[in-house]
Design an enzyme around this catalytic site. Sequence first.
Site, short mmCIF file in Angstrom:
data_model
loop_
_atom_site.label_atom_id
_atom_site.label_comp_id
_atom_site.label_asym_id
_atom_site.label_seq_id
_atom_site.Cartn_x
_atom_site.Cartn_y
_atom_site.Cartn_z
N HIS A 1 9.52 -2.52 -2.85
CA HIS A 1 8.47 -1.58 -3.24
C HIS A 1 8.65 -1.30 -4.73
O HIS A 1 9.79 -1.28 -5.22
CB HIS A 1 8.60 -0.22 -2.55
CG HIS A 1 8.54 -0.22 -1.06
ND1 HIS A 1 9.63 -0.50 -0.28
CD2 HIS A 1 7.54 0.07 -0.20
CE1 HIS A 1 9.30 -0.39 1.00
NE2 HIS A 1 8.03 -0.05 1.08
N ASP B 1 11.37 1.26 -5.29
CA ASP B 1 12.77 0.93 -4.96
C ASP B 1 13.47 0.37 -6.19
O ASP B 1 14.63 0.64 -6.44
CB ASP B 1 12.94 -0.20 -3.93
CG ASP B 1 12.08 -0.11 -2.72
OD1 ASP B 1 11.81 1.01 -2.30
OD2 ASP B 1 11.70 -1.17 -2.19
C1 XUL Z 1 8.42 1.29 7.32
C2 XUL Z 1 8.39 -0.12 6.90
C3 XUL Z 1 8.18 -0.36 5.44
C4 XUL Z 1 7.36 -1.56 5.14
C5 XUL Z 1 7.05 -1.73 3.67
O1 XUL Z 1 8.66 1.48 8.67
O2 XUL Z 1 8.57 -1.01 7.70
O3 XUL Z 1 9.41 -0.42 4.83
O4 XUL Z 1 7.97 -2.73 5.59
O5 XUL Z 1 6.42 -0.64 3.11
#
Ligand code: XUL
Length: 436
Positions: free
Chosen positions: A100, A103
Amino acid sequence: MSAFSSIPKIGYEGPESDNPFAFRWYNPDEIVEGKSMRDHLRFSVVYWHTFRGNGSDPFGMPTLDRPWDDGSNSIDNALNRVRVAFEFMEKLGCPYYAFHDRDVSPEGASLAESHANLDRVADALEQQQQRTGIKLLWGTANMFTHPRYLHGAATSCNADVFAYCAAQVKKAMEITKRLGGENYVFWGGREGYMNLYNTDIKREIDHLGQFLNMAVDYSKEIGFEGTFLIEPKPKEPTKHQYDSDAAACINFLRAYGLMDRFKLNIETNHATLAGHSMMHELDYAGAQGCLGSIDANTGDLLLGWDTDQFPTDLYLTAQSMMIILKYGGLGSGGVNFDAKVRRESIDVEDLFHAHIGGMDAFARGLKIAAAIRADGGLQQFVDDRYSSWNTGVGADIEAGKHDFNSLSDYMMEKGEVDANKSGRQEYLENYINRFI
Ligand code: XUL
Ligand code: CO
């Protein structure tokens, strides 16, 4: 300074090895069904759990020992983490990673500052990708942690939040393109509701459809050709999320004209939260031409939340790989370990054990699935089970040659259906066990 100097480079040693820092099943160059394991599985490490997870939970403070991380939100700390992350992935021999925006780089005091932080960290990510050959499986934007998203992101009642999200996804997509990301993921963590009294469902879902169409337009504008993926999840953090399962997502994609640009990123623990098995979600998505990628993890049968554990269950991985092979593989997707070590697994060694175990479980699942397919007994059984559709009235129905009148005439004359045959569930469960 090496963060993992005590850990050897992880290599394949075969099933007889008792070395906990070696693969017993994942042999990247081994050919299965005409393709290397590396290319079938396309393993990916997630930045958020593996390099940002600290063991804290709603009741307790961080527990994990991560000596390289000073716990600050500084750019220096973020850049140092990049160095450590790539050292980890290199040692593990993992070809992909996913992140993300927030992150990898800290949220700034303004949107402009957040963008600038992301640019600086992306420089370091790019350098490390070039140095190691490790590639970006997908990027995404975190539109759930910051308080501005308390009512939702693209589905917020506050129009400014929608605009902020557009700016954030625009930037995250640009960075994903720059880093050669092969997919871009949308997980709608806050795209749902806590209470229906205060919620205009129609308006919120329309906004989400509009938002994703804007994302498609922008991808065309900048020439980003990676696959867009929606990641279904029914609940947590909200009571109900609109992307609740594969079927709900596909209905949404069709309704808003997005089917040709989107596929699904199916996650095991999300499937179970939706009351489905991973096999169900994968098969449903595959049947609709929407199987894009997987977030590989597992839940705990005794806990009702998203525990994001590393997958080690061979039935799970074999079933997953049976469906993935059935639909011709994951294409630009991969097996992305959206999984975290337990709060009690405090050492850096545990990060290696976790990923080695997940990679081995999927490699073994791949071999089991390929053996089942090579034997052909299961496929033969399914083909025979539906054989009434290959000739006679079945073939004519499938060819569109019948209506209620003609079928009524057919059955009036015949009087009763041909005898049903056994579904043989127990026989088939025993059959599958021969390969595990
Ligand atoms: C949350 C989840 C996230 C997504 C990406 O449960 O799985 O981490 O994979 O936003
Ligand atoms: Co996920």
